[in-house]
Scaffold this motif. Structure first.
Motif, PDB file in Angstrom:
ATOM      1  N   TYR A 161       0.817  -1.207   0.000  1.00  0.00           N
ATOM      2  CA  TYR A 161       0.000   0.000   0.000  1.00  0.00           C
ATOM      3  C   TYR A 161       0.856   1.265   0.000  1.00  0.00           C
ATOM      4  O   TYR A 161       2.062   1.221   0.297  1.00  0.00           O
ATOM      5  CB  TYR A 161      -0.927   0.001   1.210  1.00  0.00           C
ATOM      6  CG  TYR A 161      -2.064  -0.987   1.096  1.00  0.00           C
ATOM      7  CD1 TYR A 161      -3.317  -0.591   0.627  1.00  0.00           C
ATOM      8  CD2 TYR A 161      -1.895  -2.319   1.457  1.00  0.00           C
ATOM      9  CE1 TYR A 161      -4.366  -1.493   0.524  1.00  0.00           C
ATOM     10  CE2 TYR A 161      -2.936  -3.231   1.356  1.00  0.00           C
ATOM     11  CZ  TYR A 161      -4.169  -2.812   0.884  1.00  0.00           C
ATOM     12  OH  TYR A 161      -5.209  -3.705   0.774  1.00  0.00           O
TER      13      TYR A 161
ATOM     14  N   GLN B 195      -3.852  -5.922  -6.088  1.00  0.00           N
ATOM     15  CA  GLN B 195      -5.046  -6.313  -5.324  1.00  0.00           C
ATOM     16  C   GLN B 195      -4.909  -5.670  -3.946  1.00  0.00           C
ATOM     17  O   GLN B 195      -4.373  -6.255  -3.011  1.00  0.00           O
ATOM     18  CB  GLN B 195      -5.143  -7.840  -5.213  1.00  0.00           C
ATOM     19  CG  GLN B 195      -6.417  -8.310  -4.526  1.00  0.00           C
ATOM     20  CD  GLN B 195      -6.444  -9.825  -4.352  1.00  0.00           C
ATOM     21  OE1 GLN B 195      -5.489 -10.518  -4.692  1.00  0.00           O
ATOM     22  NE2 GLN B 195      -7.548 -10.341  -3.825  1.00  0.00           N
TER      23      GLN B 195
ATOM     24  N   PRO C 288      -7.380  -3.774  -1.636  1.00  0.00           N
ATOM     25  CA  PRO C 288      -8.622  -3.204  -1.107  1.00  0.00           C
ATOM     26  C   PRO C 288      -8.333  -2.333   0.107  1.00  0.00           C
ATOM     27  O   PRO C 288      -7.384  -2.591   0.855  1.00  0.00           O
ATOM     28  CB  PRO C 288      -9.436  -4.445  -0.729  1.00  0.00           C
ATOM     29  CG  PRO C 288      -8.410  -5.497  -0.454  1.00  0.00           C
ATOM     30  CD  PRO C 288      -7.298  -5.227  -1.423  1.00  0.00           C
ATOM     31  N   ASN C 289      -9.148  -1.316   0.312  1.00  0.00           N
ATOM     32  CA  ASN C 289      -8.885  -0.358   1.381  1.00  0.00           C
ATOM     33  C   ASN C 289      -9.514  -0.752   2.711  1.00  0.00           C
ATOM     34  O   ASN C 289      -8.847  -0.841   3.735  1.00  0.00           O
ATOM     35  CB  ASN C 289      -9.373   1.033   0.963  1.00  0.00           C
ATOM     36  CG  ASN C 289      -8.566   1.586  -0.188  1.00  0.00           C
ATOM     37  OD1 ASN C 289      -7.350   1.534  -0.189  1.00  0.00           O
ATOM     38  ND2 ASN C 289      -9.262   2.123  -1.192  1.00  0.00           N
ATOM     39  N   ARG C 290     -10.818  -1.002   2.727  1.00  0.00           N
ATOM     40  CA  ARG C 290     -11.516  -1.294   3.985  1.00  0.00           C
ATOM     41  C   ARG C 290     -11.051  -2.618   4.588  1.00  0.00           C
ATOM     42  O   ARG C 290     -10.967  -2.759   5.803  1.00  0.00           O
ATOM     43  CB  ARG C 290     -13.036  -1.308   3.749  1.00  0.00           C
ATOM     44  CG  ARG C 290     -13.865  -1.792   4.934  1.00  0.00           C
ATOM     45  CD  ARG C 290     -13.623  -0.977   6.196  1.00  0.00           C
ATOM     46  NE  ARG C 290     -14.412  -1.477   7.319  1.00  0.00           N
ATOM     47  CZ  ARG C 290     -14.052  -2.496   8.097  1.00  0.00           C
ATOM     48  NH1 ARG C 290     -12.920  -3.154   7.864  1.00  0.00           N
ATOM     49  NH2 ARG C 290     -14.826  -2.870   9.104  1.00  0.00           N
ATOM     50  N   THR C 291     -10.745  -3.602   3.762  1.00  0.00           N
ATOM     51  CA  THR C 291     -10.324  -4.901   4.278  1.00  0.00           C
ATOM     52  C   THR C 291      -8.818  -5.100   4.187  1.00  0.00           C
ATOM     53  O   THR C 291      -8.332  -6.231   4.294  1.00  0.00           O
ATOM     54  CB  THR C 291     -11.035  -6.037   3.520  1.00  0.00           C
ATOM     55  OG1 THR C 291     -10.735  -5.931   2.118  1.00  0.00           O
ATOM     56  CG2 THR C 291     -12.536  -5.973   3.741  1.00  0.00           C
TER      57      THR C 291
ATOM     58  N   GLU D  67      -8.509  -1.479  -8.358  1.00  0.00           N
ATOM     59  CA  GLU D  67      -9.951  -1.311  -8.575  1.00  0.00           C
ATOM     60  C   GLU D  67     -10.620  -0.515  -7.464  1.00  0.00           C
ATOM     61  O   GLU D  67     -11.538   0.265  -7.707  1.00  0.00           O
ATOM     62  CB  GLU D  67     -10.613  -2.677  -8.719  1.00  0.00           C
ATOM     63  CG  GLU D  67     -10.154  -3.468  -9.943  1.00  0.00           C
ATOM     64  CD  GLU D  67     -10.853  -4.807 -10.050  1.00  0.00           C
ATOM     65  OE1 GLU D  67     -11.686  -5.114  -9.172  1.00  0.00           O
ATOM     66  OE2 GLU D  67     -10.574  -5.545 -11.013  1.00  0.00           O
ATOM     67  N   ASP D  68     -10.196  -0.710  -6.237  1.00  0.00           N
ATOM     68  CA  ASP D  68     -10.850  -0.071  -5.096  1.00  0.00           C
ATOM     69  C   ASP D  68     -10.554   1.424  -5.010  1.00  0.00           C
ATOM     70  O   ASP D  68     -11.176   2.130  -4.212  1.00  0.00           O
ATOM     71  CB  ASP D  68     -10.395  -0.755  -3.806  1.00  0.00           C
ATOM     72  CG  ASP D  68     -11.472  -0.742  -2.734  1.00  0.00           C
ATOM     73  OD1 ASP D  68     -12.660  -0.763  -3.093  1.00  0.00           O
ATOM     74  OD2 ASP D  68     -11.130  -0.703  -1.543  1.00  0.00           O
ATOM     75  N   CYS D  69      -9.620   1.901  -5.829  1.00  0.00           N
ATOM     76  CA  CYS D  69      -9.185   3.299  -5.729  1.00  0.00           C
ATOM     77  C   CYS D  69      -9.497   4.111  -6.977  1.00  0.00           C
ATOM     78  O   CYS D  69      -9.056   5.266  -7.085  1.00  0.00           O
ATOM     79  CB  CYS D  69      -7.683   3.363  -5.455  1.00  0.00           C
ATOM     80  SG  CYS D  69      -7.173   2.563  -3.932  1.00  0.00           S
TER      81      CYS D  69
ATOM     82  N   ASP E 190     -10.817   7.648   5.599  1.00  0.00           N
ATOM     83  CA  ASP E 190     -10.410   7.251   4.256  1.00  0.00           C
ATOM     84  C   ASP E 190      -9.061   7.857   3.929  1.00  0.00           C
ATOM     85  O   ASP E 190      -8.817   9.045   4.196  1.00  0.00           O
ATOM     86  CB  ASP E 190     -11.424   7.729   3.208  1.00  0.00           C
ATOM     87  CG  ASP E 190     -12.689   6.899   3.206  1.00  0.00           C
ATOM     88  OD1 ASP E 190     -12.662   5.799   2.614  1.00  0.00           O
ATOM     89  OD2 ASP E 190     -13.690   7.352   3.800  1.00  0.00           O
TER      90      ASP E 190
END
Length: 362
Positions: free
Chosen positions: A41, A69, A71-74, A285-287, A352
Motif C-alpha cells: 500500500y 489487489q 482493497p482499502n476497507r479490508t 480497482e478499489d481506488c 479514508d
C-alpha cells in the motif's frame, strides 16, 4: 504465503547473502522486491488479505494478494508484517546502497509502522486498513475502529517498541569511505570509520514537518571522507549547500560530499514538502476515481464522525499546512486532513486515505 513470515524469510536471505555473497540469492530477493512493490500500500502496509485464494488457488492467510489487489476497507496490513517489510528494505539498503530501499523504509516508519500506536503509547492496532466504515470486528476480530489494550496476540506491541527503540541503527550506515545518512531527525552521531578515525556530527531538523535539515560536523579526521545524504525520490527541487556553497543533487539517490572536512563545517539540506495528490495504479480497482494526499513521506487521511460522508477533492484543491498538536495537518475549504498514523485517537470515527476526486474548481 504469510506476509510476516515472508518478510522475515527475506530478511534472513538478505543476511545470508551478506555472509556468502551468493548472487542467486540477491537476484531472487530483487525479483521478490519488485513483486512485493506491486502488492503493498501507499502507507507501506504489507499483506492485503486476511484470508483468500492465491492466483494458483491455494488458501492463504494474512497474505499478500495478487498484483495491485489492494482493497482499502479490508486491508489487513498486520503491524508485524509492515515492520518486517521495513526490516527487509533496511537490509537491501545495506547490500546495495540504493536509495529506493530507504524510501520504502521511511514510508513504513511514518505511516503503517506508526499507525498501530496510539497517541498515549498504550494501545495498539493489529490490522491497519486504509478506510473505516464503522463495522467493528468485520471481516475478522482483528479489524477494530479503536486500538486495543488487552489482546490475545502480543506480537505487535513489542515489535513496534523494539523498532522505535532501535531506529538509531537505521538512521545511519558506515562504509569504507564514510557515513551515510538515511533518515532525517534531530540527533547526534559519534562513530568510527573502518580505518579507525572518529567522526561526529549533529543533525538539527523538524523533519518530516519541516524540510530544512542542518548537519554540523563536530569531529573529523584530517583525511578526506564522504558524507552521503539521501535525497528522496519524491523530493524534486531539493537544495543542498556546504558552508553556503550549492551542490547539485538528484532525487532518488544519495548526494555524495567527498572532501576534507573541518570541525564547524555546516551542511544544509532543504527538502521541499509540497502537498502531492497521488493517483492510483489503473489496476487498483478499489481506488478508481480517487487520489491520496501525501506531504513529504507522510500519508494523510480524512477522519470524520461516523455517518458523515467523505470529502471530495478537486484536482486543484488548495491544502494549507498548519502545525497543530505536535504534527502538521492540512486545511482545506471546511475540512482538515490529518496524518494517517494519527487517526482513531478520539474514539470511533470514519476514515479514508483514498479520497474521491471531483471536478476542477475555478
Amino acid at each position: 504465503g504469510h506476509a510476516v513470515t515472508g518478510t522475515y524469510l527475506w530478511c534472513g536471505a538478505a543476511d545470508l547473502y551478506m555472509e556468502t555473497g551468493e548472487k542467486a540469492l540477491l537476484k531472487a530477493l530483487e525479483r521478490i522486491w519488485e513483486s512485493a512493490r506491486r502488492r503493498t500500500y501507499i502507507t507501506g502496509g504489507a499483506g492485503a488479505l486476511h484470508e483468500g485464494l492465491s492466483p494458483r488457488g491455494d488458501i492463504v492467510h494474512e497474505a499478500f494478494g495478487d498484483d495491485y489487489q489492494l482493497p482499502n476497507r479490508t486491508a489487513y496490513n498486520e503491524t508485524c508484517a509492515n515492520i518486517g517489510y521495513a526490516m527487509w528494505n533496511w537490509r537491501m539498503l545495506q547490500i546495495t546502497g540504493d536509495a529506493k530501499y530507504a524510501d520504502v523504509m521511511e514510508t513504513v516508519l511514518y505511516n503503517s509502522g506508526l499507525s498501530p500506536l496510539s497517541a498515549d503509547g498504550h494501545h495498539f492496532f493489529y490490522a491497519n486498513p486504509l478506510a473505516w466504515d464503522g463495522r467493528d470486528g468485520w471481516p475478522t476480530k482483528h479489524y477494530t475502529g479503536t486500538r486495543w489494550f488487552v489482546h490475545s496476540c502480543y506480537c505487535c506491541p513489542p515489535q513496534v517498541a523494539r523498532t522505535i527503540a532501535g531506529l538509531g541503527r537505521w538512521a545511519y550506515s558506515v562504509s569504507a569511505d564514510g557515513v551515510w545518512v538515511h533518515l532525517y531527525a534531530g540527533n547526534k552521531l559519534r562513530t568510527k570509520l573502518p580505518n579507525g578515525p572518529t567522526v561526529a556530527l549533529v543533525q538539527k531538523t523538524d523533519y518530516p514537518w519541516d524540510g530544512k535539515v542542518k548537519i554540523f560536523i563536530t569531529e573529523t579526521p584530517q583525511e578526506p571522507w564522504a558524507l552521503r545524504l539521501r535525497i528522496p525520490a519524491w523530493a524534486k527541487g531539493t537544495k543542498l549547500e556546504v558552508n553556503g556553497t550549492s551542490v547539485a543533487v538528484k532525487p532518488g539517490t544519495y548526494a555524495t560530499l567527498q572532501r576534507k572536512w573541518l570541525a564547524g563545517d555546516v551542511v544544509e539540506l532543504d527538502i521541499p514538502l509540497a502537498v502531492r495528490l497521488v493517483k492510483p495504479h489503473p489496476k487498483m480497482e478499489d481506488c478508481r476515481g480517487r487520489v491520496a494526499v501525501v506531504r513529504g513521506p507522510v500519508v494523510y487521511c480524512y477522519e470524520r464522525p461516523q455517518g458523515q460522508p467523505c470529502v471530495s477533492l478537486s484536482p486543484n484543491v488548495r491544502l494549507t499546512p498548519q502545525y497543530e498538536n505536535g504534527m502538521v495537518v492540512l486545511s482545506g475549504d471546511n475540512f482538515t486532513l490529518i496524518p494517517y498514523f494519527a487517526w482513531a485517537n478520539h474514539g470511533p470515527s470514519f476514515m479514508d486515505v483514498w479520497l474521491p476526486l471531483g471536478r476542477e474548481r475555478r
